[in-house]
Design a protein around this motif. Structure first.
Motif, short mmCIF file in Angstrom:
data_model
loop_
_atom_site.label_atom_id
_atom_site.label_comp_id
_atom_site.label_asym_id
_atom_site.label_seq_id
_atom_site.Cartn_x
_atom_site.Cartn_y
_atom_site.Cartn_z
N CYS A 91 31.74 33.71 19.36
CA CYS A 91 31.53 32.64 18.39
C CYS A 91 31.10 31.37 19.11
CB CYS A 91 32.81 32.42 17.58
SG CYS A 91 34.27 32.07 18.59
N PRO A 92 30.58 30.38 18.40
CA PRO A 92 30.16 29.13 19.05
C PRO A 92 31.32 28.46 19.78
CG PRO A 92 29.30 29.24 16.81
CD PRO A 92 30.27 30.38 16.96
N PRO A 93 31.04 27.87 20.94
CA PRO A 93 32.14 27.30 21.75
C PRO A 93 32.60 25.92 21.29
CG PRO A 93 30.06 27.08 22.90
CD PRO A 93 29.76 27.85 21.66
N ASN A 94 31.75 25.19 20.56
CA ASN A 94 32.14 23.84 20.15
C ASN A 94 31.52 23.50 18.81
OD1 ASN A 94 29.42 22.65 20.68
ND2 ASN A 94 29.93 23.14 22.80
N LEU A 95 31.94 22.38 18.26
CA LEU A 95 31.52 22.01 16.91
C LEU A 95 30.03 21.71 16.84
CD1 LEU A 95 32.50 21.49 14.03
CD2 LEU A 95 32.95 19.12 14.69
N ILE A 114 13.32 22.29 10.29
CA ILE A 114 14.47 22.45 11.17
C ILE A 114 14.07 23.28 12.38
CG2 ILE A 114 16.79 23.46 11.37
CD1 ILE A 114 17.13 22.85 8.39
N GLY A 115 14.49 22.85 13.58
CA GLY A 115 14.19 23.61 14.78
C GLY A 115 14.99 24.89 14.87
N TRP A 116 14.56 25.79 15.75
CA TRP A 116 15.21 27.09 15.89
C TRP A 116 15.27 27.44 17.38
CZ3 TRP A 116 16.83 29.85 11.51
CH2 TRP A 116 17.38 31.10 11.75
N GLY A 117 16.08 26.70 18.10
CA GLY A 117 16.22 26.94 19.53
C GLY A 117 17.28 27.97 19.83
N SER A 118 17.47 28.25 21.13
CA SER A 118 18.49 29.20 21.54
C SER A 118 19.87 28.56 21.40
CB SER A 118 18.27 29.65 22.98
OG SER A 118 18.28 28.52 23.85
N GLN A 119 20.89 29.41 21.26
CA GLN A 119 22.25 28.93 21.04
C GLN A 119 22.94 28.68 22.38
OE1 GLN A 119 24.60 31.20 18.21
NE2 GLN A 119 22.77 32.15 17.40
N GLN A 120 23.88 27.72 22.36
CA GLN A 120 24.77 27.53 23.51
C GLN A 120 25.84 28.60 23.46
OE1 GLN A 120 26.72 23.68 23.90
NE2 GLN A 120 28.31 24.60 25.18
N ARG A 121 25.97 29.37 24.53
CA ARG A 121 26.94 30.47 24.54
C ARG A 121 27.99 30.30 25.63
NH1 ARG A 121 24.89 34.16 20.90
NH2 ARG A 121 22.64 34.29 20.70
N ASP A 122 27.94 29.22 26.40
CA ASP A 122 28.97 29.02 27.41
C ASP A 122 29.98 27.99 26.91
OD1 ASP A 122 27.83 26.48 27.72
OD2 ASP A 122 26.59 27.10 29.40
N ASP A 123 31.02 27.76 27.70
CA ASP A 123 32.10 26.86 27.30
C ASP A 123 31.92 25.44 27.82
OD1 ASP A 123 33.37 28.79 25.85
OD2 ASP A 123 34.82 29.33 27.41
N ARG A 124 30.67 25.04 28.01
CA ARG A 124 30.41 23.68 28.46
C ARG A 124 30.90 22.69 27.40
NH1 ARG A 124 25.58 24.29 28.58
NH2 ARG A 124 24.80 23.12 26.79
N PRO A 125 31.73 21.70 27.78
CA PRO A 125 32.30 20.79 26.79
C PRO A 125 31.27 19.78 26.28
CG PRO A 125 32.98 20.14 28.99
CD PRO A 125 32.24 21.44 29.15
N THR A 126 31.57 19.23 25.13
CA THR A 126 30.75 18.18 24.52
C THR A 126 31.09 16.84 25.17
OG1 THR A 126 30.68 19.36 22.42
CG2 THR A 126 30.18 17.01 22.37
#
Length: 700
Positions: free
Chosen positions: A334-338, A498-510
């Motif tokens: 699932c997504p790592p952040n909001l 709306i853009g359609w880029g790749s998703q963030q899949r790592d746990d890099r914080p906001t």
């Protein structure tokens, strides 16, 4: 049970069940709406109050769908046997026939290469432990655009194939043109290789499935020859951030019950979620070609959320679409952040709103028209909640300005209108609370007494505390999601692309800067809204405070939930624990271990893994691989094209690889002769100084 008997039986059962569902939704919604009208000052006679009643009735019906889905999911899980459960078919006798071949597809686009390859390695090894392993091939379908990412993926694929001895079993191809995104990627595979396979298992970049589950799905499809798509219910895993752990906990605790409920109502009219599903290729190729919508994006053009549409087209052609809710061994992340969640939701919102244009397409089954509407409501409901809150606030402020004070010191859901009974508000509050929170309590009881797996969630007490934590953070984040989803719906309807880029899949914080830039508008709106209500109607303010406060605190909430520190601390305390952490399956252990190893693996010549193009020039192995894949495919070029490529070689030697444009890099990668020329020059020219210079330029 024969395939024909199963088909006839489930259709009749589906009609009866959906008729009952309609009554369960419409009758209580009508009663609740009438009740709201009796609470309002003018009994719904003004336009403002009429709008409040209409919006509330729609929202009540919407949350009722989820409630009754959970209730029937509970009923399904409590029953010992349901003759319509599709997974039972895997144990039925099989008619003699040719052995089917299955392609496992990994469509990827600019993803984290070690994680992708770890998932592929895990799936391959799991298939080797299952029956029928020789009937499965894996295809990596890359839409990655840059030369660096392309070469990184290609090198990693070759290393993986050599490591596993999987020559002729794991394939890779990179599309030159990213047409229609994932749906176009899968369609391109079908055109090239579809006739060689009976089935294709479609994955996401972060999907993991066990070989046993894949084999079971094939067995089901072989015994149910009218099933076109078989969808699993993936379990979430692999996150350490607080938000990720909250989401995967909710998925593992409440998900099985809701999936069972969906299966109960939908039967063979289920939806396809675009991944972790098995598809019968021949009818998919024949019937599931996606139309291009008239007009310009965002509501026109290519269909973005292709999965629901493909399921509807498959069903229109007479093929069943089933949810195998009780098949284990299917996972996703699932997504790592909001921020990453909301960016994904923005794309999904556009795709789901596009479905409204297909609502009245000829030949679609009513169930899939409802699913189109349901998908759109997943985001439009946020706008309705927003409108309901704004209308209610406007009514409160208006009554405070133009009339006497109708507010009393007694706390209640609504202000004290002329004929005011606090019990009325409490009844409405209790009814809404039951619809929203009773399914969570039922899930707890099912785990405790039916499945008896509370130990996998940390034990009965920790599970209860974890549910309380999930409810608290869900309540805090719900207003933020509501505001953004409302915004997404509005900008889509207003025609903003709306853009359609790749998703963030790592746990890099906001970062605080990212959160401020993303949430500042909502914070200011929350302050303005709450301030106006407080100024004119202080008592009503306390009823909207649980919504206003999270909006004001959105920035620290977003940052806090993006960090893995709180998540890891909770895991040490065995809170928000899931079975994939307390008793992980072999596949979960493998993908975690393989990802760590691949991320830590060194690259020849000390080059970064991500510097794929430079590796293709300097690394003898990568260079030879690229040239071998191009052997025999080079078409004759015009003298002008040959001269152009010679100029690119000279530019590379003179100014370095970093000076090339993306198009120039791709031209070289498709030209084995010039690739070899550059490789030799880099190693021999000026005693290798050119090679060292290129590496130093990259490091700078």
């Amino acid at each position: 049970m024969t395939d024909k008997m199963h088909e006839t039986g489930w259709r009749r059962a589906a009609d009866r069940r959906r008729f009952v569902l309609g009554l369960l939704i419409l009758i209580p919604s009508a009663l609740a709406s009438a009740y709201v009208g009796s609470v309002l000052p003018e009994k719904g006679s003004t336009l403002l109050e009429l709008a409040i009643i209409i919006v509330y009735s729609i929202l009540f019906a919407w949350i009722s769908v989820g409630f009754w889905t959970a209730i029937m999911g509970c009923f399904t899980l409590l029953r010992r046997y349901d003759r319509f459960t599709i997974s039972h078919a895997q144990n039925e006798p099989l008619e003699p026939g040719p052995t089917p071949r299955t392609a496992v597809l990994f469509p990827i686009c600019n993803e984290d290469t070690p994680r992708v390859m770890a998932g592929i390695k895990t799936t391959y090894l799991s298939l080797q432990r299952a029956e029928g392993a020789d009937n499965f091939d894996i295809h990596i379908l890359s839409d990655s655009s840059g030369a660096d990412k392309w070469m990184e993926e290609e090198a990693a694929w070759a290393e993986l194939v050599n490591e596993l001895g999987a020559q002729g079993r794991i394939f890779y191809r990179n599309r030159k043109v990213n047409l229609k995104r994932k749906s176009g990627n899968v369609a391109d595979f079908c055109r090239r290789h579809g006739k060689a396979y009976t089935y294709m298992a479609v994955f996401d970049a972060d999907s993991v499935m066990s070989g046993e589950t894949l084999d079971a799905m094939v067995r089901i499809m072989e015994r149910r020859r009218k099933v076109g798509i078989l969808q699993t219910a993936p379990a979430c895993f692999g996150r350490d951030t607080l938000l990720g752990r909250l989401q995967q906990f909710a998925n593992r605790v409440y998900g099985p019950m809701f999936a069972a409920g969906l299966s109960f109502w939908q039967l063979g009219d289920a939806q396809y979620w675009g991944h972790n599903a098995l598809i019968r290729i021949e009818p998919f190729m024949r019937h599931c070609g996606l139309p291009r919508l008239s007009g310009k994006p965002p509501l026109g053009g290519d269909i973005l959320s292709h999965d629901f549409v493909e399921a509807a087209l498959m069903r229109r052609a007479g093929w069943g679409v089933w949810l195998a809710f009780d098949l284990p061994g299917s996972w996703e992340e699932c997504p790592p952040n909001l921020l990453s969640e909301l960016k994904r939701d923005r794309r999904w919102c556009q795709g789901n709103l596009q479905h409204l244009r297909l609502l009245f397409s000829e030949g679609l089954f009513p169930a899939h028209r409802v699913l189109f509407l349901n998908g759109a409501m997943s985001y439009a409901s946020a706008l309705l909640w927003f409108l309901f809150l704004m209308l209610s606030s406007a009514e409160a402020v208006l009554q405070a300005i133009v009339g006497p004070s109708y507010f009393t010191a007694t706390k209640s859901l609504f202000p004290a209108w002329p004929v005011w009974q606090p019990l009325w508000a409490l009844v409405l509050l209790a009814t809404t609370g039951v619809l929203l929170f009773l399914p969570k309590i039922i899930s707890y009881l099912l785990i405790l007494f039916k499945t008896r797996q509370s130990r996998l969630f940390g034990g009965p007490l920790r599970l209860l505390v974890s549910i309380a934590l999930e409810v608290f953070f869900s309540a805090m984040l719900a207003p933020v999601r509501m505001l953004f989803h409302s915004k997404f719906v509005l900008i889509t309807l207003l025609g903003m692309k709306i853009g359609w880029g790749s998703q963030q899949r790592d746990d890099r914080p906001t970062s605080w800067w990212e959160a401020t830039r993303f949430h500042l508008g909502g914070v200011l709106f929350g302050i303005l809204w709450g301030g106006v209500v407080w100024l004119y109607s202080p008592l009503f303010f306390w009823w909207i405070a649980p919504i206003v406060l999270p909006l004001v605190l959105a920035i620290p909430l977003s940052v806090l939930t993006s960090h893995d520190g709180p998540g890891r601390w909770l895991r040490r305390k065995k809170l928000l624990l899931i079975p994939e952490e307390s008793a992980p399956a072999q596949e979960i252990q493998d993908v975690t271990r393989f990802t760590e190893r691949m991320e830590a693996a060194s690259v020849p010549l000390g080059l970064p893994r991500e510097a794929g193009f430079l590796r293709a020039l300097l690394d003898p192995g990568v260079n030879a691989l690229r040239r071998s894949l191009q052997s025999g495919t080079r078409a004759s070029l015009s003298p002008e094209a040959e001269a152009r490529r010679d100029q690119i070689v000279e530019k590379t030697l003179r100014e370095g690889p970093g000076s090339l444009t993306p198009g120039e890099k791709r031209l070289l990668l498709h030209d084995p002769e010039r690739l070899l020329t550059l490789h030799r020059q880099a190693w021999t020219l000026d005693d290798g100084n050119l090679r060292r210079q290129w590496v130093e330029d990259l490091q700078r």
